[in-house]
Write a protein that holds these residues in place. Structure first.
Motif, PDB file in Angstrom:
ATOM      1  N   LYS A 156      -7.737  -8.087  -9.810  1.00 52.45           N
ATOM      2  CA  LYS A 156      -8.874  -7.310  -9.295  1.00 52.45           C
ATOM      3  C   LYS A 156      -8.494  -5.848  -9.104  1.00 52.45           C
ATOM      4  O   LYS A 156      -9.269  -4.939  -9.415  1.00 52.45           O
ATOM      5  N   ASP A 157      -7.298  -5.640  -8.584  1.00 50.40           N
ATOM      6  CA  ASP A 157      -6.834  -4.260  -8.366  1.00 50.40           C
ATOM      7  C   ASP A 157      -6.728  -3.526  -9.706  1.00 50.40           C
ATOM      8  O   ASP A 157      -7.113  -2.354  -9.822  1.00 50.40           O
ATOM      9  N   LEU A 195       0.842  -1.202   0.000  1.00 50.77           N
ATOM     10  CA  LEU A 195       0.000   0.000   0.000  1.00 50.77           C
ATOM     11  C   LEU A 195       0.873   1.247   0.000  1.00 50.77           C
ATOM     12  O   LEU A 195       0.595   2.214  -0.720  1.00 50.77           O
ATOM     13  N   VAL A 216     -10.255  -2.565 -11.067  1.00 50.05           N
ATOM     14  CA  VAL A 216     -10.856  -1.368 -10.459  1.00 50.05           C
ATOM     15  C   VAL A 216     -10.298  -0.109 -11.119  1.00 50.05           C
ATOM     16  O   VAL A 216     -11.053   0.813 -11.457  1.00 50.05           O
ATOM     17  N   GLY A 246      -8.530  -7.627   3.784  1.00 51.07           N
ATOM     18  CA  GLY A 246      -7.922  -8.329   2.677  1.00 51.07           C
ATOM     19  C   GLY A 246      -8.684  -9.578   2.276  1.00 51.07           C
ATOM     20  O   GLY A 246      -8.385 -10.190   1.270  1.00 51.07           O
ATOM     21  N   SER A 262     -14.363  -6.345  -5.004  1.00 54.74           N
ATOM     22  CA  SER A 262     -13.272  -6.604  -4.073  1.00 54.74           C
ATOM     23  C   SER A 262     -13.074  -5.352  -3.242  1.00 54.74           C
ATOM     24  O   SER A 262     -12.647  -4.312  -3.755  1.00 54.74           O
ATOM     25  N   GLN A 280      -5.707 -11.050  -6.708  1.00 51.25           N
ATOM     26  CA  GLN A 280      -5.799  -9.674  -6.209  1.00 51.25           C
ATOM     27  C   GLN A 280      -5.201  -8.652  -7.174  1.00 51.25           C
ATOM     28  O   GLN A 280      -5.748  -7.565  -7.347  1.00 51.25           O
ATOM     29  N   LEU A 301     -10.941  -4.832  -0.948  1.00 57.04           N
ATOM     30  CA  LEU A 301      -9.512  -4.518  -0.863  1.00 57.04           C
ATOM     31  C   LEU A 301      -9.077  -3.721  -2.092  1.00 57.04           C
ATOM     32  O   LEU A 301      -8.347  -2.733  -1.984  1.00 57.04           O
ATOM     33  N   SER A 302      -9.563  -4.124  -3.257  1.00 54.40           N
ATOM     34  CA  SER A 302      -9.236  -3.385  -4.491  1.00 54.40           C
ATOM     35  C   SER A 302      -9.850  -1.993  -4.461  1.00 54.40           C
ATOM     36  O   SER A 302      -9.226  -1.023  -4.901  1.00 54.40           O
ATOM     37  N   TRP A 303     -11.055  -1.902  -3.951  1.00 55.25           N
ATOM     38  CA  TRP A 303     -11.712  -0.604  -3.847  1.00 55.25           C
ATOM     39  C   TRP A 303     -10.900   0.302  -2.920  1.00 55.25           C
ATOM     40  O   TRP A 303     -10.626   1.463  -3.237  1.00 55.25           O
ATOM     41  N   ARG A 304     -10.502  -0.250  -1.783  1.00 55.12           N
ATOM     42  CA  ARG A 304      -9.706   0.537  -0.827  1.00 55.12           C
ATOM     43  C   ARG A 304      -8.388   0.980  -1.460  1.00 55.12           C
ATOM     44  O   ARG A 304      -7.980   2.147  -1.324  1.00 55.12           O
ATOM     45  N   LEU A 305      -7.728   0.073  -2.167  1.00 56.76           N
ATOM     46  CA  LEU A 305      -6.482   0.448  -2.847  1.00 56.76           C
ATOM     47  C   LEU A 305      -6.754   1.558  -3.858  1.00 56.76           C
ATOM     48  O   LEU A 305      -5.979   2.514  -3.966  1.00 56.76           O
TER      49      LEU A 305
END
Lengths: 259, 259
Positions: A84-85, A52, A88, B39, B46, A81, B48-52
């Protein structure tokens, strides 16, 4: 095992199943994707926090991935992940692009970085500790010259949709001029069929940082009348500096840092 | 249960065990921290992906946390990951500050945002869905006026070390002028004993965005001869614009977005 990894990477990165791709499969690091590994607790250093920190540009100037995070970064990159990241980010970029009224003078451009943005070097990094090993230009350039980097599927998908919206695309890469031909061929092979400009790092920028080089080239675009409506890269050095564009999008990359 | 939650939050946020804090404990949302929740896989989106995406400024202009991420964000905020993520940022900031040779003319300043940077409103947000509920200025200002926000321990620790390095501190907050007194008292109570300036949002900035207001106030600092060596906030609007400082640090905040 090799077949499993090939099928996984083929699915993951959208590698076409041409026979020339088989050479890739035999080189893949024997780290198998483990669902849910991204985000797990790691004693001492939190690799999720480190990642992060990298993605938010809080952790800067690092040379290699911390050793204790090799497995974490490997699982992240090969697992769900990372994809997915990336999805987004690409979705946000598409929503943004769709919200714009293009000038219709054919001067709206979207700037894409290449490595870890349009194309993925994961087949290379999977053999080299996912960024734990220090960057080896000889070996990396050898990999680039093979011209076999697959597309990052989320970026390719975004690229196609941007084209259908009437946006022109500019690729702006830190790859050196001598890799122009192999890069163009690799882009086409990976599905990027067309572009307005493909800008590689000329020798006049030798020793200059990516921020300086890319800012300067973006300024030239602006001076030529182009309007950079979007700018996407995996490094903050793609997105900082001058003439960065109306909006920037940071693709994930916990494997290396370029200033 | 209430005692458990109090002790947990007391430990987590460093709430002093004064009797006036007891009122906080009874208001805490009954979401208990679950180690490792941050996570985890969430079907569909996701989180976690949204938060990232939020932390990297890829996801912008959002009004509330997606409903399906309430539990995720709650666990994140109350669990270990938020604290670990904050620690990485504070550590990087300290390493950076230690690497500098201060001008020794007493004009080097570090700018801190207040809410979710110096002070934590987690006791409030824990009762309001961790950002899933739409922002309610009446209720939030009522909470602010209680002056009971605990320090974010990582920031307080950084603050103390910066002072010992000879750096002066400026607090630059979007809180309105009428909250000056309660804010100053809250800061002191939470452990922030001294500062060079405490800048609140004057009425002349009414209707102006945080980026415009904070850029303008930072420019005034620069015009007064101050050199902003570091700038830390939980919102990108703290860190973008003009006169942002020599280096910026983004603290995590997946609960709300301020443009």
């Amino acid at each position: 095992m090799a077949l499993f990894l090939f099928l996984f990477l083929a699915t993951t990165l959208g590698i076409s199943q041409g026979s020339d791709q088989d050479t890739v499969t035999h080189k893949i690091h024997l780290l198998r994707p483990q669902s849910g590994a991204a985000g797990n607790h790691v004693p001492g250093l939190s690799c999720l926090s480190w990642r992060l920190g990298v993605e938010t540009n809080n952790v800067v100037g690092w040379i290699t991935v911390p050793e204790e995070c090799e497995e974490y970064v490997g699982h992240y990159m090969l697992g769900h992940q990372y994809r997915k990241d990336s999805r987004v980010v690409a979705n946000q970029a598409l929503l943004y692009a769709q919200s714009l009224s293009l000038a219709r003078d054919c001067k709206d451009v979207w700037v894409f970085d290449i490595d870890e943005t349009a194309l993925s070097n994961l087949p290379y990094y999977a053999q080299h500790g996912f960024g734990v090993e220090q960057y080896n230009p000889t070996l990396f350039n050898k990999w680039v010259m093979e011209g076999k980097a697959p597309a990052l599927p989320e970026t390719l998908n975004l690229y196609k949709k941007l084209l259908s919206l009437g946006t022109k695309v500019v690729f702006l890469t830190g790859r050196p001029e001598y890799q122009r031909s192999v890069t163009a061929n690799n882009l086409r092979k990976a599905g990027y069929q067309t572009w307005e400009k493909l800008i590689l790092k000329g020798s006049s920028y030798s020793g200059k940082s990516a921020v300086v080089y890319k800012s300067s080239e973006r300024k030239k675009l602006a001076m030529s009348g182009y309007k950079i409506i979007g700018n996407m890269g995996d490094q903050w050095s793609d997105l900082l500096g001058t003439d960065v564009g109306n909006r920037t999008f940071k693709m994930p990359d916990p494997m290396y840092y370029i200033s």
